[in-house]
Scaffold this motif. Structure first.
Motif, mmCIF file in Angstrom:
data_model
loop_
_atom_site.group_PDB
_atom_site.id
_atom_site.type_symbol
_atom_site.label_atom_id
_atom_site.label_comp_id
_atom_site.label_asym_id
_atom_site.label_seq_id
_atom_site.Cartn_x
_atom_site.Cartn_y
_atom_site.Cartn_z
ATOM 1 N N TYR A 1 -11.266 25.724 -73.136
ATOM 2 C CA TYR A 1 -11.432 25.061 -74.451
ATOM 3 C C TYR A 1 -12.742 24.674 -74.996
ATOM 4 O O TYR A 1 -12.864 24.205 -76.124
ATOM 5 C CB TYR A 1 -10.682 23.805 -74.517
ATOM 6 N N ARG B 1 -5.130 24.819 -68.043
ATOM 7 C CA ARG B 1 -4.852 25.118 -69.574
ATOM 8 C C ARG B 1 -4.147 24.009 -70.434
ATOM 9 O O ARG B 1 -4.051 24.096 -71.654
ATOM 10 C CB ARG B 1 -4.143 26.371 -69.836
ATOM 11 N N ASP C 1 -3.369 24.611 -80.406
ATOM 12 C CA ASP C 1 -2.457 25.021 -79.535
ATOM 13 C C ASP C 1 -2.948 25.187 -78.203
ATOM 14 O O ASP C 1 -4.083 25.612 -77.712
ATOM 15 C CB ASP C 1 -2.011 26.358 -80.030
ATOM 16 N N TYR C 2 -1.945 25.280 -77.251
ATOM 17 C CA TYR C 2 -2.050 25.548 -75.896
ATOM 18 C C TYR C 2 -2.654 27.002 -75.822
ATOM 19 O O TYR C 2 -2.096 28.005 -76.395
ATOM 20 C CB TYR C 2 -0.486 25.497 -75.269
ATOM 21 N N ARG C 3 -3.577 27.131 -74.779
ATOM 22 C CA ARG C 3 -4.272 28.471 -74.512
ATOM 23 C C ARG C 3 -3.725 29.112 -73.405
ATOM 24 O O ARG C 3 -3.781 28.549 -72.369
ATOM 25 C CB ARG C 3 -5.593 28.360 -74.809
#
Length: 319
Positions: free
Chosen positions: A21, A239, A317-319
């Motif tokens: 991130y 993540r 958002d979640y990657r």
């Protein structure tokens, strides 16, 4: 754990978090829209039997007003959080979700409203909800019984989490650190459950007693243990979206900064109307109950910068 081990964990966690991130910190606008709850959890200040709680519900227009103000301030995720309040039927919730989705199509909508039937979760998802937060609180059966009344069950809580994942939500689980009866063994079970569930978000914060609950006289959790567990969770689930929680900032003046420097990458400022914030008293001495949302976010941006990170205007958002 001595200081060196803690430092090593934090360094590893920060490296992993930055690989996924970078230095971005995502903000979620928290809207605490009802403090009525049908449940009677022993640790929670809005439990059904707390006669001292000053109850409130926001109207649909008030909720939409919080979203409008939040959008103006740069929020692109709204978190509707409340007790399990049967006044907010599926019809009412779906109408609110559809209105937010219509007004702010580029935003994510997160719900945190407890245990429901899978059909209800599906209705909210179809109306436009993206994410769902449901802390499991503990993955150990005996510990769950210590924290909750007989009518609640760990099996049911886990079923809800798996149902949410199957429907397609980005799902959040989590627990309190230092809750009454928690041990190294129960924490190990929590981490194993998180590994198995693979949630997109994990919310952990220290247990803070609330004076009008059965646990009002119990000792609270510590910032040090919470920060260490944030690092462990980041390493376990590289993540994951991981908040530095308000509870952590409540027991330590720079707790949220410590969380960010241990692998967290989300902060959740309060967008609720100022006059109701003190009433959403899950625990005692909660911070940020007196500032306007705009003041609160400016203060938070400075704090995030001081930890070496940057607040971004993004759904996150979640990657």
């Amino acid at each position: 754990m001595d200081g060196n081990e803690g430092d090593y964990l934090r360094q590893r966690a920060v490296a992993v978090r930055q690989a996924v991130y970078g230095r971005d910190v995502f903000i979620r606008g928290l809207i605490e829209f009802t403090n009525f709850c049908r449940n009677n959890c022993y640790y929670c200040g809005i439990r059904r039997d707390n006669r001292h709680a000053a109850r409130y519900r926001l109207t649909e227009e008030e909720i939409l007003g919080c979203c409008r103000e939040g959008y103006r301030l740069g929020f692109r995720t709204f978190v509707l959080q409340g007790g399990e309040d049967e006044y907010f039927t599926d019809e009412k919730m779906c109408r609110i979700i559809r209105s937010i989705r219509s007004n702010h199509p580029d935003c994510a909508i997160t719900l945190s409203i407890g245990e429901k039937e899978a059909a209800s979760y599906k209705r909210y998802f179809d109306a436009g909800a993206d994410r769902y937060l449901l802390r499991h609180e503990t993955a150990n059966e005996a510990h769950y019984r210590r924290l909750h009344p007989e009518e609640m069950s760990l099996r049911r809580r886990k079923e809800c989490l798996y149902a949410l994942k199957e429907i397609g939500y980005q799902v959040g689980a989590g627990f309190m650190t230092g809750s009454p009866g928690q041990t190294v063994d129960t924490l190990y079970e929590d981490l194993q459950f998180l590994r198995e569930l693979e949630p997109h978000m994990v919310g952990i914060g220290p247990f803070i007693p609330q004076r009008d609950t059965p646990f009002g006289g119990e000792p609270g959790g510590t910032a040090a243990m919470t920060v260490t567990l944030l690092s462990i969770i980041r390493l376990l689930l590289p993540r994951v979206l991981l908040p530095a929680t308000t509870a952590l900032g409540t027991i330590d003046a720079i707790g949220r900064e410590k969380g960010l420097m241990a692998g967290a990458n989300v902060v959740m400022p309060n967008l609720s109307p100022k006059e109701v914030r003190k009433k959403y008293a899950l625990y005692d001495a909660k911070i940020c109950t007196g500032e306007e949302a705009a003041e609160c976010i400016e203060c938070l941006k400075k704090r995030v910068r001081s930890a070496g990170y940057t607040v971004v205007c993004d759904r996150g958002d979640y990657r």
